[in-house]
Motif scaffolding. Structure first.
Motif, PDB file in Angstrom:
ATOM      1  N   ARG A  75      21.583  37.781  -2.523  1.00 17.35           N
ATOM      2  CA  ARG A  75      22.103  36.542  -1.949  1.00 17.35           C
ATOM      3  C   ARG A  75      23.055  35.842  -2.895  1.00 17.35           C
ATOM      4  O   ARG A  75      22.841  35.849  -4.104  1.00 17.35           O
ATOM      5  N   VAL A  89      24.042  32.336  -4.240  1.00 20.63           N
ATOM      6  CA  VAL A  89      23.405  31.010  -4.268  1.00 20.63           C
ATOM      7  C   VAL A  89      24.397  29.904  -3.912  1.00 20.63           C
ATOM      8  O   VAL A  89      24.008  28.783  -3.618  1.00 20.63           O
ATOM      9  N   ARG A  90      25.707  30.232  -3.954  1.00 20.55           N
ATOM     10  CA  ARG A  90      26.710  29.211  -3.627  1.00 20.55           C
ATOM     11  C   ARG A  90      27.011  29.194  -2.130  1.00 20.55           C
ATOM     12  O   ARG A  90      26.888  28.178  -1.482  1.00 20.55           O
ATOM     13  N   CYS A  91      27.459  30.319  -1.559  1.00 23.57           N
ATOM     14  CA  CYS A  91      27.888  30.308  -0.157  1.00 23.57           C
ATOM     15  C   CYS A  91      26.808  30.834   0.784  1.00 23.57           C
ATOM     16  O   CYS A  91      26.950  30.747   2.005  1.00 23.57           O
ATOM     17  N   GLY A  92      25.741  31.406   0.234  1.00 19.20           N
ATOM     18  CA  GLY A  92      24.629  31.828   1.068  1.00 19.20           C
ATOM     19  C   GLY A  92      24.757  33.214   1.667  1.00 19.20           C
ATOM     20  O   GLY A  92      23.862  33.672   2.368  1.00 19.20           O
ATOM     21  N   ASN A  99      17.577  31.790   3.808  1.00 21.48           N
ATOM     22  CA  ASN A  99      17.883  31.432   2.428  1.00 21.48           C
ATOM     23  C   ASN A  99      17.196  30.153   2.015  1.00 21.48           C
ATOM     24  O   ASN A  99      16.684  29.432   2.847  1.00 21.48           O
ATOM     25  N   GLU A 100      17.273  29.832   0.717  1.00 28.85           N
ATOM     26  CA  GLU A 100      16.662  28.602   0.229  1.00 28.85           C
ATOM     27  C   GLU A 100      17.361  27.390   0.839  1.00 28.85           C
ATOM     28  O   GLU A 100      16.765  26.358   1.032  1.00 28.85           O
ATOM     29  N   ASN A 101      18.645  27.521   1.190  1.00 28.19           N
ATOM     30  CA  ASN A 101      19.339  26.385   1.820  1.00 28.19           C
ATOM     31  C   ASN A 101      19.269  26.450   3.348  1.00 28.19           C
ATOM     32  O   ASN A 101      20.139  25.934   4.041  1.00 28.19           O
ATOM     33  N   ASP A 102      18.237  27.161   3.840  1.00 29.04           N
ATOM     34  CA  ASP A 102      17.957  27.208   5.278  1.00 29.04           C
ATOM     35  C   ASP A 102      19.026  27.897   6.113  1.00 29.04           C
ATOM     36  O   ASP A 102      19.110  27.699   7.312  1.00 29.04           O
ATOM     37  N   PHE A 103      19.837  28.682   5.466  1.00 27.52           N
ATOM     38  CA  PHE A 103      20.839  29.485   6.127  1.00 27.52           C
ATOM     39  C   PHE A 103      20.131  30.680   6.748  1.00 27.52           C
ATOM     40  O   PHE A 103      19.407  31.376   6.049  1.00 27.52           O
TER      41      PHE A 103
END
Ligand SMILES: [Zn+2]
Ligand SMILES: [Zn+2]
Ligand SMILES: [Zn+2]
Length: 148
Positions: free
Chosen positions: A97, A99-102, A76-80
């Motif tokens: 996806r 965008v909040r919890c991934g 994911n964009e948050n590296d998840f």
């Protein structure tokens, strides 16, 4: 704990052998966790299925399974990072996806859209002289848990 299906086990044996690796107990546990799940899993979620494997060796094993084209990593964009069985096992699909919890879900597109994308990939391949052009398409939004 669910067992690995015969077909996936056979494929895993073949593809691991092809890269000089073996189907160890831990790798088998990881594959069966992914096979039993209806959606991509994080390392922590896989660990719940197979608590006998240390997280560090989990990453190593997932790496090997990725190399053997048995597992695909989705970042994911948050590296998840999420893991799922490779597309030639699961079948072609796309991802949705949160965008909040991934969290990541599998989504299937209408047949005519896939055909259109296939055609587009072919013409892109011709125009830019690229070989084996594939498409990746993700959707993103806020899941029902995060929106409630
Ligand atoms: Zn969410
Ligand atoms: Zn997927
Ligand atoms: Zn597609």
């Amino acid at each position: 704990m669910s067992d690995l299906s015969i077909s996936l086990e056979t494929l895993a044996l073949e593809q691991l052998e092809a890269i000089g690796s073996r189907l160890t107990k831990s790798r088998k546990l990881i594959l069966s966790a992914l096979e039993a799940s209806a959606k991509p899993l994080t390392v922590t979620q896989i660990a719940k299925f197979s608590n006998k494997i240390a997280i560090s060796s989990m990453y190593r094993n997932l790496n090997v399974l990725e190399k053997a084209s048995l597992v695909t990593k989705i970042v994911n964009e948050n590296d998840f990072a999420f893991y799922e069985l490779d597309e030639h096992v699961l079948g072609h699909h796309h991802h949705l996806r949160c965008v909040r919890c991934g969290t990541v879900m599998d989504v299937e597109l209408a047949e005519e859209i896939e055909q259109q994308l296939h055609k587009t990939a072919k013409s892109i391949s011709k125009k830019y002289k690229f070989k084996n052009v594939e498409h990746f398409l993700d959707f993103a939004g806020a899941c029902s848990k995060c929106e409630s």
